[in-house]
Design a protein around this motif. Structure first.
Motif, PDB file in Angstrom:
ATOM      1  N   GLU A   7     -17.350 102.823  11.996  1.00 41.37           N
ATOM      2  CA  GLU A   7     -16.709 104.125  12.100  1.00 41.37           C
ATOM      3  C   GLU A   7     -15.425 104.156  11.284  1.00 41.37           C
ATOM      4  OE1 GLU A   7     -16.843 105.948  16.248  1.00 41.37           O
ATOM      5  OE2 GLU A   7     -17.109 103.791  16.650  1.00 41.37           O
ATOM      6  N   VAL A   8     -15.082 105.337  10.811  1.00 44.32           N
ATOM      7  CA  VAL A   8     -13.825 105.573  10.109  1.00 44.32           C
ATOM      8  C   VAL A   8     -13.004 106.527  10.955  1.00 44.32           C
ATOM      9  CG1 VAL A   8     -12.739 106.548   8.054  1.00 44.32           C
ATOM     10  CG2 VAL A   8     -14.870 105.253   7.841  1.00 44.32           C
ATOM     11  N   PHE A   9     -11.724 106.188  11.137  1.00 44.31           N
ATOM     12  CA  PHE A   9     -10.794 107.038  11.879  1.00 44.31           C
ATOM     13  C   PHE A   9      -9.707 107.445  10.900  1.00 44.31           C
ATOM     14  CE2 PHE A   9     -12.976 104.268  14.764  1.00 44.31           C
ATOM     15  CZ  PHE A   9     -13.358 105.115  15.784  1.00 44.31           C
ATOM     16  N   ARG A  10      -9.699 108.689  10.499  1.00 41.99           N
ATOM     17  CA  ARG A  10      -8.805 109.202   9.468  1.00 41.99           C
ATOM     18  C   ARG A  10      -7.373 109.307   9.990  1.00 41.99           C
ATOM     19  NH1 ARG A  10     -12.032 108.289   5.323  1.00 41.99           N
ATOM     20  NH2 ARG A  10     -14.043 109.304   5.555  1.00 41.99           N
ATOM     21  N   GLY A  11      -6.427 108.934   9.123  1.00 44.02           N
ATOM     22  CA  GLY A  11      -5.018 108.947   9.495  1.00 44.02           C
ATOM     23  C   GLY A  11      -4.506 110.301   9.943  1.00 44.02           C
ATOM     24  N   ASP A  12      -5.083 111.371   9.427  1.00 40.70           N
ATOM     25  CA  ASP A  12      -4.619 112.707   9.816  1.00 40.70           C
ATOM     26  C   ASP A  12      -5.301 113.208  11.090  1.00 40.70           C
ATOM     27  OD1 ASP A  12      -7.143 113.155   8.769  1.00 40.70           O
ATOM     28  OD2 ASP A  12      -6.524 114.770   7.424  1.00 40.70           O
ATOM     29  N   GLN A  13      -6.118 112.358  11.718  1.00 42.13           N
ATOM     30  CA  GLN A  13      -6.816 112.749  12.941  1.00 42.13           C
ATOM     31  C   GLN A  13      -6.420 111.895  14.143  1.00 42.13           C
ATOM     32  OE1 GLN A  13     -10.855 112.338  11.532  1.00 42.13           O
ATOM     33  NE2 GLN A  13     -10.936 114.498  10.923  1.00 42.13           N
ATOM     34  N   LEU A  14      -5.314 111.145  14.032  1.00 42.58           N
ATOM     35  CA  LEU A  14      -4.882 110.300  15.142  1.00 42.58           C
ATOM     36  C   LEU A  14      -4.425 111.165  16.315  1.00 42.58           C
ATOM     37  CD1 LEU A  14      -2.864 107.544  13.256  1.00 42.58           C
ATOM     38  CD2 LEU A  14      -5.298 107.606  13.801  1.00 42.58           C
ATOM     39  N   ALA A  15      -4.650 110.670  17.524  1.00 45.19           N
ATOM     40  CA  ALA A  15      -4.254 111.382  18.742  1.00 45.19           C
ATOM     41  C   ALA A  15      -2.950 110.809  19.276  1.00 45.19           C
ATOM     42  CB  ALA A  15      -5.352 111.229  19.799  1.00 45.19           C
ATOM     43  N   GLU A  16      -2.220 111.615  20.033  1.00 48.02           N
ATOM     44  CA  GLU A  16      -1.004 111.116  20.685  1.00 48.02           C
ATOM     45  C   GLU A  16      -1.381 110.001  21.646  1.00 48.02           C
ATOM     46  OE1 GLU A  16       2.306 111.867  20.181  1.00 48.02           O
ATOM     47  OE2 GLU A  16       1.493 112.939  18.458  1.00 48.02           O
ATOM     48  N   GLY A  17      -0.601 108.921  21.608  1.00 47.70           N
ATOM     49  CA  GLY A  17      -0.872 107.756  22.444  1.00 47.70           C
ATOM     50  C   GLY A  17      -0.089 107.781  23.739  1.00 47.70           C
ATOM     51  N   ASP A  18      -0.286 106.746  24.537  1.00 45.21           N
ATOM     52  CA  ASP A  18       0.390 106.609  25.815  1.00 45.21           C
ATOM     53  C   ASP A  18       1.905 106.598  25.602  1.00 45.21           C
ATOM     54  OD1 ASP A  18      -0.531 104.292  24.481  1.00 45.21           O
ATOM     55  OD2 ASP A  18       0.072 103.041  26.143  1.00 45.21           O
ATOM     56  N   PRO A  19       2.629 107.378  26.390  1.00 49.72           N
ATOM     57  CA  PRO A  19       4.065 107.534  26.138  1.00 49.72           C
ATOM     58  C   PRO A  19       4.935 106.421  26.710  1.00 49.72           C
ATOM     59  CG  PRO A  19       3.392 108.945  27.938  1.00 49.72           C
ATOM     60  CD  PRO A  19       2.143 108.251  27.447  1.00 49.72           C
ATOM     61  N   THR A  20       5.950 106.064  25.941  1.00 49.04           N
ATOM     62  CA  THR A  20       7.068 105.258  26.391  1.00 49.04           C
ATOM     63  C   THR A  20       8.291 105.925  25.776  1.00 49.04           C
ATOM     64  OG1 THR A  20       5.837 103.176  26.548  1.00 49.04           O
ATOM     65  CG2 THR A  20       8.220 103.008  26.263  1.00 49.04           C
ATOM     66  N   PRO A  21       9.309 106.241  26.569  1.00 49.87           N
ATOM     67  CA  PRO A  21      10.484 106.909  25.995  1.00 49.87           C
ATOM     68  C   PRO A  21      11.048 106.151  24.802  1.00 49.87           C
ATOM     69  CG  PRO A  21      10.630 106.851  28.392  1.00 49.87           C
ATOM     70  CD  PRO A  21       9.448 105.991  28.006  1.00 49.87           C
ATOM     71  N   GLY A  22      11.441 106.885  23.753  1.00 51.47           N
ATOM     72  CA  GLY A  22      12.092 106.293  22.594  1.00 51.47           C
ATOM     73  C   GLY A  22      11.165 105.920  21.456  1.00 51.47           C
ATOM     74  N   MET A  23       9.863 106.094  21.643  1.00 54.88           N
ATOM     75  CA  MET A  23       8.910 105.775  20.575  1.00 54.88           C
ATOM     76  C   MET A  23       7.746 106.746  20.646  1.00 54.88           C
ATOM     77  SD  MET A  23       6.929 102.442  22.164  1.00 54.88           S
ATOM     78  CE  MET A  23       8.032 101.387  21.340  1.00 54.88           C
ATOM     79  N   SER A  33     -11.988  97.041  25.337  1.00 50.82           N
ATOM     80  CA  SER A  33     -11.216  95.827  25.099  1.00 50.82           C
ATOM     81  C   SER A  33     -10.381  95.839  23.819  1.00 50.82           C
ATOM     82  CB  SER A  33     -12.160  94.614  25.072  1.00 50.82           C
ATOM     83  OG  SER A  33     -13.111  94.777  24.036  1.00 50.82           O
ATOM     84  N   LEU A  34     -10.310  96.972  23.119  1.00 50.85           N
ATOM     85  CA  LEU A  34      -9.560  97.034  21.872  1.00 50.85           C
ATOM     86  C   LEU A  34      -8.871  98.374  21.728  1.00 50.85           C
ATOM     87  CD1 LEU A  34      -8.863  95.548  19.209  1.00 50.85           C
ATOM     88  CD2 LEU A  34     -10.922  96.575  18.229  1.00 50.85           C
ATOM     89  N   TRP A  35      -7.632  98.350  21.249  1.00 50.16           N
ATOM     90  CA  TRP A  35      -6.818  99.557  21.036  1.00 50.16           C
ATOM     91  C   TRP A  35      -6.184  99.411  19.672  1.00 50.16           C
ATOM     92  CZ3 TRP A  35      -2.134 101.351  19.686  1.00 50.16           C
ATOM     93  CH2 TRP A  35      -1.676 102.568  20.189  1.00 50.16           C
ATOM     94  N   ALA A  36      -6.207 100.477  18.853  1.00 54.42           N
ATOM     95  CA  ALA A  36      -5.590 100.425  17.531  1.00 54.42           C
ATOM     96  C   ALA A  36      -4.873 101.735  17.258  1.00 54.42           C
ATOM     97  CB  ALA A  36      -6.629 100.158  16.453  1.00 54.42           C
ATOM     98  N   GLY A  37      -3.726 101.626  16.606  1.00 52.17           N
ATOM     99  CA  GLY A  37      -2.981 102.830  16.274  1.00 52.17           C
ATOM    100  C   GLY A  37      -1.688 102.506  15.562  1.00 52.17           C
ATOM    101  N   LEU A  38      -0.764 103.450  15.641  1.00 53.97           N
ATOM    102  CA  LEU A  38       0.548 103.344  15.006  1.00 53.97           C
ATOM    103  C   LEU A  38       1.637 103.560  16.039  1.00 53.97           C
ATOM    104  CD1 LEU A  38      -0.030 105.645  11.881  1.00 53.97           C
ATOM    105  CD2 LEU A  38      -0.073 103.145  11.930  1.00 53.97           C
ATOM    106  N   VAL A  39       2.816 103.037  15.746  1.00 55.49           N
ATOM    107  CA  VAL A  39       4.005 103.349  16.535  1.00 55.49           C
ATOM    108  C   VAL A  39       5.120 103.714  15.564  1.00 55.49           C
ATOM    109  CG1 VAL A  39       4.810 100.941  16.700  1.00 55.49           C
ATOM    110  CG2 VAL A  39       5.568 102.629  18.387  1.00 55.49           C
ATOM    111  N   HIS A  40       5.838 104.777  15.912  1.00 57.30           N
ATOM    112  CA  HIS A  40       6.958 105.257  15.100  1.00 57.30           C
ATOM    113  C   HIS A  40       8.212 105.232  15.971  1.00 57.30           C
ATOM    114  CE1 HIS A  40       3.927 106.818  12.338  1.00 57.30           C
ATOM    115  NE2 HIS A  40       3.354 107.392  13.380  1.00 57.30           N
TER     116      HIS A  40
END
Length: 126
Positions: A7-23, A33-40
């Motif tokens: 599968e391909v997951f396009r960068g412009d289609q990422l969903a909001e992830g689980d929240p932690t204040p400040g990120m 068993s696997l999670w992938a994404g970005l943090v800003h």
């Protein structure tokens, strides 16, 4: 042999992830068993204290810098910049911050079971 397709997951289609204040996390995909994404993390910002339960976490810093505080009383610190990898073991209470004047971005990979993020009040005392 698996019959599941690649599968391909396009960068412009990422969903909001689980929240932690400040990120801000963005999820590319997650499975049992696997999670992938970005943090800003914005310049000068620090996240709330949290851990990733049974998940082992790998971060690859793409832009900016990341500082992680962890250990007794949060007294241990590591810093990473573009091209660096960080490994966060399961159940490690930590918080992330961005000590620079530029937004930081890291690619996250997590392997494990259960909730991917558990926000807590802070680390155990020193």
């Amino acid at each position: 042999m698996s019959s599941e397709p690649v599968e391909v997951f396009r960068g412009d289609q990422l969903a909001e992830g689980d929240p932690t204040p400040g990120m801000r996390r963005e999820v590319a995909f997650s499975s049992d068993s696997l999670w992938a994404g970005l943090v800003h993390t914005e310049p000068g910002a620090a996240s709330g204290w949290h851990h990733h339960g049974e998940h082992e976490t790998s971060l690859y810093v793409v832009r900016g810098a990341m500082r992680l505080e962890f250990g007794p009383g949060g007294g241990d610190v590591v810093e990473a910049g573009p091209g660096d990898f960080l490994r966060v073991p399961p159940h490690t209470v930590h918080r992330e911050s961005n000590p620079t004047e530029d937004r930081s971005t890291a690619v996250i990979g997590r392997a494990g079971d259960g909730p991917p993020t558990i926000n807590v009040d802070g680390p155990d005392p020193a």
